[in-house]
Design an enzyme around this catalytic site. Structure first.
Site, PDB file in Angstrom:
ATOM      1  N   GLU A  68       0.811  -1.217   0.000  1.00  0.00           N
ATOM      2  CA  GLU A  68       0.000   0.000   0.000  1.00  0.00           C
ATOM      3  C   GLU A  68       0.846   1.268   0.000  1.00  0.00           C
ATOM      4  O   GLU A  68       0.343   2.352  -0.314  1.00  0.00           O
ATOM      5  CB  GLU A  68      -0.930   0.010   1.219  1.00  0.00           C
ATOM      6  CG  GLU A  68      -2.045  -1.027   1.178  1.00  0.00           C
ATOM      7  CD  GLU A  68      -3.115  -0.711   0.149  1.00  0.00           C
ATOM      8  OE1 GLU A  68      -3.110   0.404  -0.402  1.00  0.00           O
ATOM      9  OE2 GLU A  68      -3.966  -1.585  -0.108  1.00  0.00           O
ATOM     10  N   GLU A  99       6.859 -22.167   7.799  1.00  0.00           N
ATOM     11  CA  GLU A  99       7.337 -21.268   8.851  1.00  0.00           C
ATOM     12  C   GLU A  99       8.198 -21.968   9.887  1.00  0.00           C
ATOM     13  O   GLU A  99       8.686 -21.335  10.818  1.00  0.00           O
ATOM     14  CB  GLU A  99       6.137 -20.641   9.569  1.00  0.00           C
ATOM     15  CG  GLU A  99       5.275 -21.647  10.311  1.00  0.00           C
ATOM     16  CD  GLU A  99       4.022 -21.032  10.903  1.00  0.00           C
ATOM     17  OE1 GLU A  99       3.942 -20.974  12.142  1.00  0.00           O
ATOM     18  OE2 GLU A  99       3.138 -20.613  10.131  1.00  0.00           O
TER      19      GLU A  99
END
Length: 296
Positions: A68, A99
């Site tokens: 953004e 992960e």
């Protein structure tokens, strides 16, 4: 404990009541968020980057905040980056096991060619995510500044169990949001807290880089029709000129909103406006007043 037996309205009220605690938890961490912002601003001014590293919800929030920044503040896409365990495909479908290895986080840091100019921010609600730990450890080895956002208590961060992580961090941000409405669902309060923190870090950094005048983003890039119209509205709102005049000034300013604003507010030509902005380090308020940045 009996949420499964409640009505829809009661479930919603329970969730809403818990969500109200999130902003207060973040408020208690403002001093640490401020330290993080200072490191990020310093890195940006030195040509460095901010890189987020997370897994699952935490990783997606980092990517969201990063992507953004360019359309909102006109910065290069490389300036703020999000790394997620499992790569891009993990944005849309969970990559179980991605992960669980520190070396995966370290590898992604190496692939991004992290240097001492950069800031790496680990994001892990649980604190213990191996991918995130591996990323911040490797970043510190390379000389980068390191941040960590977790919703575990600060006391846990500095407990013997996490001593290896704590010693490689420059700033830890630990909003304590308490148990989730649905146990273990960290996409809820923990995710909300993380998003608030990341928004604060990048937004405040952009303000301190002169990307905002009054409360408006003024370094947006006119890359599509929506942003072209937004640029005109910004110029109109700040200066009071009409739609057509705003369009004319933006054309004269080569589409650069800051230049157009200084031209109108200071009543100067394009070249003078650009010189003022350069002397003011890009801060429009100072440029309009004909001051250098340090005079702010």
């Amino acid at each position: 404990m009996d949420i499964d037996a409640r009505s829809v309205e009661e479930v919603l009220r329970i969730i809403n009541t818990e969500d109200k605690k999130v902003a207060l938890a973040v408020e208690r961490e403002l001093a640490y968020i401020g330290k993080a912002v200072e490191l990020v601003v310093r890195a940006f001014k030195d040509g460095g980057r901010l890189l987020y590293a997370g897994a699952g919800t935490s990783g997606r929030l980092g990517v969201l905040d990063a992507v953004e920044c360019p359309p909102t503040y006109g910065v290069p896409f490389e300036m703020v980056q999000g790394m997620i365990a499992g790569g891009e495909k993990a944005m849309f479908r969970a990559q179980e096991g991605a992960e669980d290895k520190e070396e995966n986080g370290a590898r992604d840091i190496d692939e991004r060619k992290v240097t001492a100019k950069d800031v790496v921010c680990g994001i892990a609600a649980s604190l213990r995510t191996p991918y995130v730990i591996g990323a911040v450890k490797r970043a510190k080895e390379l000389g980068a500044k390191t941040l960590y956002v977790t919703t575990n208590p600060r006391s846990k961060m500095y407990s013997p169990e996490f001593a290896e992580v704590a010693k490689v961090l420059d700033v830890a941000i630990c909003p304590e949001v308490g148990p989730e409405v649905i146990m273990g669902s960290t996409r809820m309060k923990s995710g909300t807290a993380q998003k608030l923190v990341l928004n604060m870090i990048t937004t405040t950094a952009m303000v301190r880089l002169g990307k905002v005048y009054e409360n408006m983003m003024i370094d947006l890039q006119m890359t599509n029709l929506k942003l072209k119209e937004r640029a005109k509205r910004v110029v109109m709102t700040i200066t009071g000129v009409g739609y057509d005049e705003a369009a004319q000034y933006l054309e004269k300013a080569d589409g650069h909103v800051k230049t157009a604003l200084v031209m109108i507010k200071a009543r100067v030509g394009k070249d003078e406006a650009r010189q003022r902005l350069e002397r003011a380090d890009g801060f429009v308020r100072a440029a309009i007043e004909g001051k250098e940045y340090n005079a702010l």
